[in-house]
Design a protein around this motif. Sequence first.
Motif, mmCIF file in Angstrom:
data_model
loop_
_atom_site.group_PDB
_atom_site.id
_atom_site.type_symbol
_atom_site.label_atom_id
_atom_site.label_comp_id
_atom_site.label_asym_id
_atom_site.label_seq_id
_atom_site.Cartn_x
_atom_site.Cartn_y
_atom_site.Cartn_z
ATOM 1 N N LYS A 177 23.471 52.836 -10.256
ATOM 2 C CA LYS A 177 24.390 52.040 -9.437
ATOM 3 C C LYS A 177 24.028 52.173 -7.962
ATOM 4 C CE LYS A 177 28.401 52.170 -12.465
ATOM 5 N NZ LYS A 177 29.801 52.560 -12.621
ATOM 6 N N PHE A 178 23.729 53.394 -7.547
ATOM 7 C CA PHE A 178 23.385 53.636 -6.147
ATOM 8 C C PHE A 178 22.093 52.916 -5.776
ATOM 9 C CE2 PHE A 178 21.303 56.147 -2.807
ATOM 10 C CZ PHE A 178 22.272 56.046 -1.821
ATOM 11 N N LYS A 179 21.083 53.008 -6.646
ATOM 12 C CA LYS A 179 19.799 52.344 -6.372
ATOM 13 C C LYS A 179 19.977 50.832 -6.279
ATOM 14 C CE LYS A 179 16.873 55.776 -8.605
ATOM 15 N NZ LYS A 179 15.998 56.053 -9.761
ATOM 16 N N ASN A 180 20.766 50.261 -7.183
ATOM 17 C CA ASN A 180 20.975 48.818 -7.167
ATOM 18 C C ASN A 180 21.719 48.374 -5.913
ATOM 19 O OD1 ASN A 180 19.672 48.620 -9.634
ATOM 20 N ND2 ASN A 180 21.549 48.605 -10.811
ATOM 21 N N LYS A 181 22.741 49.120 -5.526
ATOM 22 C CA LYS A 181 23.477 48.783 -4.304
ATOM 23 C C LYS A 181 22.590 48.945 -3.072
ATOM 24 C CE LYS A 181 27.552 47.519 -5.643
ATOM 25 N NZ LYS A 181 28.047 46.181 -5.366
#
Length: 64
Positions: A6-10
């Motif tokens: 989730k962090f990488k995508n955001k």
Amino acid sequence: MGLGDKFKNKAQEASGKVKESVGDATNNEDLQAEGVKDQAAAKAKQAGEAVKDAAKDVRDDFNK
């Protein structure tokens, strides 16, 4: 979806927004297009992960 994913995508989505904005400000169409592409890729990954999460929830509910 893992928290790291989730962090990488955001982060990819935010980076794309910055690239798009800088491209707009500097009239750099290539950078702007790269930013739009990065945002679209991040959103596609998020959608795919959401589908996987939903499928896992259904499977878990079925196995109860």
